[in-house]
Design an enzyme around this catalytic site. Sequence first.
Site, mmCIF file in Angstrom:
data_model
loop_
_atom_site.group_PDB
_atom_site.id
_atom_site.type_symbol
_atom_site.label_atom_id
_atom_site.label_comp_id
_atom_site.label_asym_id
_atom_site.label_seq_id
_atom_site.Cartn_x
_atom_site.Cartn_y
_atom_site.Cartn_z
ATOM 1 N N ARG A 295 0.850 -1.172 0.000
ATOM 2 C CA ARG A 295 0.000 0.000 0.000
ATOM 3 C C ARG A 295 0.894 1.233 0.000
ATOM 4 N NH1 ARG A 295 -3.655 -2.347 -1.801
ATOM 5 N NH2 ARG A 295 -5.753 -2.677 -0.957
ATOM 6 N N GLU B 141 -3.592 7.812 -6.144
ATOM 7 C CA GLU B 141 -3.678 7.050 -7.396
ATOM 8 C C GLU B 141 -4.931 7.453 -8.163
ATOM 9 O OE1 GLU B 141 -3.377 2.845 -6.591
ATOM 10 O OE2 GLU B 141 -1.445 3.060 -5.579
ATOM 11 N N HIS C 161 -0.071 0.392 -10.386
ATOM 12 C CA HIS C 161 -0.799 -0.491 -9.459
ATOM 13 C C HIS C 161 -1.346 -1.724 -10.193
ATOM 14 C CE1 HIS C 161 -3.130 -0.520 -5.406
ATOM 15 N NE2 HIS C 161 -2.785 -1.737 -5.776
#
Length: 312
Positions: free
Chosen positions: A228, A257, A276
Amino acid sequence: MPVKALLIAPNAQSFADAIKALRPDAQISAADTADEAIPLAGEAEVLITMGSSFKPELIAAMPKLKWIQALSAGTDHIQRVEGLPDVPLTSLSGAHGPQMTELAILLMLALPRNLRKTLENQAKHAWKRTKVTTLVGKRLCILGLGAIAEELIARALPFGMEITGVSDGRSEMDGVARIYPYDRLAEAAAEADFLCVLAPLTDRSRGIVNAEVLRALGPDGYLVSMGRGPVVDEAALIAALSDGTIAGAGLDVFDVEPLPGESPFWDMENVIVTPHIGGASDRYPQQAAPIVAGNLEAWETQGAEGLRNRVR
């Protein structure tokens, strides 16, 4: 009678089909977005969700909700939703091992070999050699020793790497030479060539990869961040990458993000940015299905006590 479930995810029907292949009697309504799901939500007792389109209006439309199954290993984004009821929450921990570990290995191979510069030279038709190094004999420290770490260890050992770990929950683990507690992370980083962050986001882990840890990792060390984003102090990391405190970083997760266009990470020559995608896979529905199908059966036969990967 099978429990009624509502599944929300991009390409939701592919997930529903994979689950039904294992449990043909499963009653699953599928929707790609929360807005599409709301008209289907009234009778559902189980919510199976990726979480990206999860919102309070959906919760309000589910008066019979008794359990939430995340289609991700992390659940912090779900737990932050306003109005979330006090029902069991389970994760998809253990489903992402192949793709997460392959990306980690890719980054550990690419960073020391300066693959980014090699690709830039290729685009310019420039025959310029860069430094070549190997993973043999390199030391990998893994922050967060869960299911993904187990698979990373199995893939890193054949490269001849030495593995250490950081965890407050485990004192020994196959393939790991030493395990340090969280409060000795800097000491563990000082011994490592690579620090791979797989830890979930908790009050304990938030910002734990800070300036002290990066200084300990040192000018020959590389950070690989895949858990994370907020586990890493981004301001400290930008400074460390800019002044040579560490050699480089492979970053798949970030505080914000999508990563903003003005972020310094985009243009740093010693950084590889991936959007990601660590947990992504062309086989993701098939990887998710055994855990979800198993939990549906457990819920029907044992209730909440039988659920796998229970977060709360």
